[in-house]
Design a protein around this motif. Structure first.
Motif, PDB file in Angstrom:
ATOM      1  N   ARG A  32      14.921  -7.551 -44.888  1.00 26.68           N
ATOM      2  CA  ARG A  32      14.501  -7.003 -43.596  1.00 26.68           C
ATOM      3  C   ARG A  32      15.672  -6.321 -42.882  1.00 26.68           C
ATOM      4  N   ASN A  33      16.826  -6.976 -42.886  1.00 22.45           N
ATOM      5  CA  ASN A  33      17.990  -6.415 -42.193  1.00 22.45           C
ATOM      6  C   ASN A  33      18.493  -5.139 -42.863  1.00 22.45           C
ATOM      7  N   ALA A  34      18.507  -5.107 -44.190  1.00 24.67           N
ATOM      8  CA  ALA A  34      18.955  -3.899 -44.893  1.00 24.67           C
ATOM      9  C   ALA A  34      17.998  -2.739 -44.633  1.00 24.67           C
ATOM     10  N   ALA A  35      16.701  -3.022 -44.677  1.00 28.59           N
ATOM     11  CA  ALA A  35      15.718  -1.966 -44.417  1.00 28.59           C
ATOM     12  C   ALA A  35      15.874  -1.414 -42.994  1.00 28.59           C
ATOM     13  N   PHE A  36      16.083  -2.303 -42.049  1.00 27.26           N
ATOM     14  CA  PHE A  36      16.291  -1.874 -40.669  1.00 27.26           C
ATOM     15  C   PHE A  36      17.555  -1.033 -40.549  1.00 27.26           C
ATOM     16  N   ALA A  37      18.629  -1.475 -41.188  1.00 24.21           N
ATOM     17  CA  ALA A  37      19.901  -0.756 -41.113  1.00 24.21           C
ATOM     18  C   ALA A  37      19.780   0.645 -41.708  1.00 24.21           C
ATOM     19  N   ILE A  38      18.996   0.777 -42.776  1.00 26.78           N
ATOM     20  CA  ILE A  38      18.797   2.101 -43.386  1.00 26.78           C
ATOM     21  C   ILE A  38      18.191   3.068 -42.383  1.00 26.78           C
ATOM     22  N   THR A  39      17.262   2.578 -41.584  1.00 25.96           N
ATOM     23  CA  THR A  39      16.602   3.461 -40.613  1.00 25.96           C
ATOM     24  C   THR A  39      17.481   3.780 -39.413  1.00 25.96           C
ATOM     25  N   GLU A  40      18.559   3.042 -39.244  1.00 25.21           N
ATOM     26  CA  GLU A  40      19.405   3.215 -38.062  1.00 25.21           C
ATOM     27  C   GLU A  40      20.695   3.988 -38.336  1.00 25.21           C
ATOM     28  N   THR A  41      20.960   4.360 -39.572  1.00 22.26           N
ATOM     29  CA  THR A  41      22.218   5.041 -39.868  1.00 22.26           C
ATOM     30  C   THR A  41      21.983   6.529 -40.119  1.00 22.26           C
ATOM     31  N   ALA A  42      22.961   7.328 -39.715  1.00 21.65           N
ATOM     32  CA  ALA A  42      22.868   8.777 -39.906  1.00 21.65           C
ATOM     33  C   ALA A  42      23.682   9.243 -41.111  1.00 21.65           C
ATOM     34  N   SER A  43      24.508   8.378 -41.640  1.00 21.10           N
ATOM     35  CA  SER A  43      25.389   8.754 -42.739  1.00 21.10           C
ATOM     36  C   SER A  43      24.675   8.641 -44.088  1.00 21.10           C
ATOM     37  N   PRO A  44      24.592   9.733 -44.841  1.00 17.98           N
ATOM     38  CA  PRO A  44      23.953   9.661 -46.157  1.00 17.98           C
ATOM     39  C   PRO A  44      24.650   8.683 -47.105  1.00 17.98           C
ATOM     40  N   GLU A  45      25.969   8.604 -47.020  1.00 16.69           N
ATOM     41  CA  GLU A  45      26.712   7.687 -47.882  1.00 16.69           C
ATOM     42  C   GLU A  45      26.387   6.237 -47.547  1.00 16.69           C
ATOM     43  N   LEU A  46      26.333   5.943 -46.263  1.00 11.13           N
ATOM     44  CA  LEU A  46      26.013   4.580 -45.833  1.00 11.13           C
ATOM     45  C   LEU A  46      24.562   4.235 -46.186  1.00 11.13           C
ATOM     46  N   ARG A  47      23.653   5.185 -46.000  1.00  7.65           N
ATOM     47  CA  ARG A  47      22.251   4.943 -46.392  1.00  7.65           C
ATOM     48  C   ARG A  47      22.146   4.629 -47.877  1.00  7.65           C
ATOM     49  N   ALA A  48      22.887   5.345 -48.702  1.00 11.70           N
ATOM     50  CA  ALA A  48      22.869   5.100 -50.152  1.00 11.70           C
ATOM     51  C   ALA A  48      23.398   3.702 -50.467  1.00 11.70           C
ATOM     52  N   ALA A  49      24.484   3.315 -49.801  1.00 10.97           N
ATOM     53  CA  ALA A  49      25.035   1.973 -50.023  1.00 10.97           C
ATOM     54  C   ALA A  49      24.056   0.898 -49.573  1.00 10.97           C
ATOM     55  N   LEU A  50      23.406   1.128 -48.446  1.00 13.21           N
ATOM     56  CA  LEU A  50      22.429   0.159 -47.941  1.00 13.21           C
ATOM     57  C   LEU A  50      21.202   0.076 -48.846  1.00 13.21           C
ATOM     58  N   ARG A  51      20.801   1.215 -49.425  1.00 14.26           N
ATOM     59  CA  ARG A  51      19.683   1.188 -50.382  1.00 14.26           C
ATOM     60  C   ARG A  51      20.031   0.350 -51.607  1.00 14.26           C
ATOM     61  N   GLU A  52      21.272   0.422 -52.052  1.00 10.92           N
ATOM     62  CA  GLU A  52      21.712  -0.409 -53.184  1.00 10.92           C
ATOM     63  C   GLU A  52      21.673  -1.888 -52.810  1.00 10.92           C
ATOM     64  N   GLN A  53      22.111  -2.203 -51.592  1.00  7.66           N
ATOM     65  CA  GLN A  53      22.048  -3.595 -51.127  1.00  7.66           C
ATOM     66  C   GLN A  53      20.600  -4.060 -51.020  1.00  7.66           C
ATOM     67  N   LEU A  54      19.726  -3.180 -50.530  1.00  8.68           N
ATOM     68  CA  LEU A  54      18.309  -3.517 -50.431  1.00  8.68           C
ATOM     69  C   LEU A  54      17.721  -3.787 -51.815  1.00  8.68           C
ATOM     70  N   LYS A  55      18.042  -2.918 -52.755  1.00  8.92           N
ATOM     71  CA  LYS A  55      17.554  -3.103 -54.130  1.00  8.92           C
ATOM     72  C   LYS A  55      18.022  -4.441 -54.689  1.00  8.92           C
ATOM     73  N   SER A  56      19.275  -4.766 -54.481  1.00  6.19           N
ATOM     74  CA  SER A  56      19.831  -6.036 -54.963  1.00  6.19           C
ATOM     75  C   SER A  56      19.150  -7.227 -54.292  1.00  6.19           C
ATOM     76  N   ALA A  57      18.910  -7.111 -53.001  1.00  2.05           N
ATOM     77  CA  ALA A  57      18.253  -8.205 -52.273  1.00  2.05           C
ATOM     78  C   ALA A  57      16.823  -8.412 -52.764  1.00  2.05           C
ATOM     79  N   VAL A  58      16.108  -7.328 -53.059  1.00  5.21           N
ATOM     80  CA  VAL A  58      14.738  -7.436 -53.574  1.00  5.21           C
ATOM     81  C   VAL A  58      14.754  -8.088 -54.957  1.00  5.21           C
ATOM     82  N   GLU A  59      15.721  -7.699 -55.796  1.00  8.10           N
ATOM     83  CA  GLU A  59      15.834  -8.312 -57.124  1.00  8.10           C
ATOM     84  C   GLU A  59      16.148  -9.802 -57.009  1.00  8.10           C
ATOM     85  N   THR A  60      17.051 -10.157 -56.098  1.00  6.75           N
ATOM     86  CA  THR A  60      17.395 -11.566 -55.879  1.00  6.75           C
ATOM     87  C   THR A  60      16.172 -12.341 -55.408  1.00  6.75           C
TER      88      THR A  60
END
Length: 99
Positions: A32-60
């Protein structure tokens, strides 16, 4: 000594379930927190990093869920069975608080 104390407290089979449940709740919160953070950031690099964290959290979450299902701790497809598991855990917690 730990097993003795767990048996005395009526929790011999509950500790793994409690730990797994806490881990599952934490994983859900991370998703939930990663998904929220993705919607709140303007940086494409940070969004990509957060998407990776989200993917990892979903797998976990999937790994934890599968473990809990295999142990009979979690029944996401059977609400009545899950209610029985939750009721047993609640009764154990109440019994511990009354000792």
């Amino acid at each position: 000594m730990t097993n003795f104390l767990q048996n005395m407290a009526g929790m011999s089979g509950m500790t793994d379930q409690v730990i797994a449940t806490d881990f599952l709740i934490s994983a859900k919160s991370g998703i939930r927190n990663a998904a929220f953070a993705i919607t709140e950031t303007a940086s494409p690099e940070l969004r990509a990093a957060l998407r990776e964290q989200l993917k990892s959290a979903v797998e976990t979450h999937g790994i934890i869920s599968d473990y809990m299902v295999s142990k009979g701790y979690y029944h996401p497809q059977d609400i009545s069975e899950q209610a029985q598991v939750n009721l047993k855990a609640a009764k154990t917690a109440l019994n511990l608080s009354q000792q």
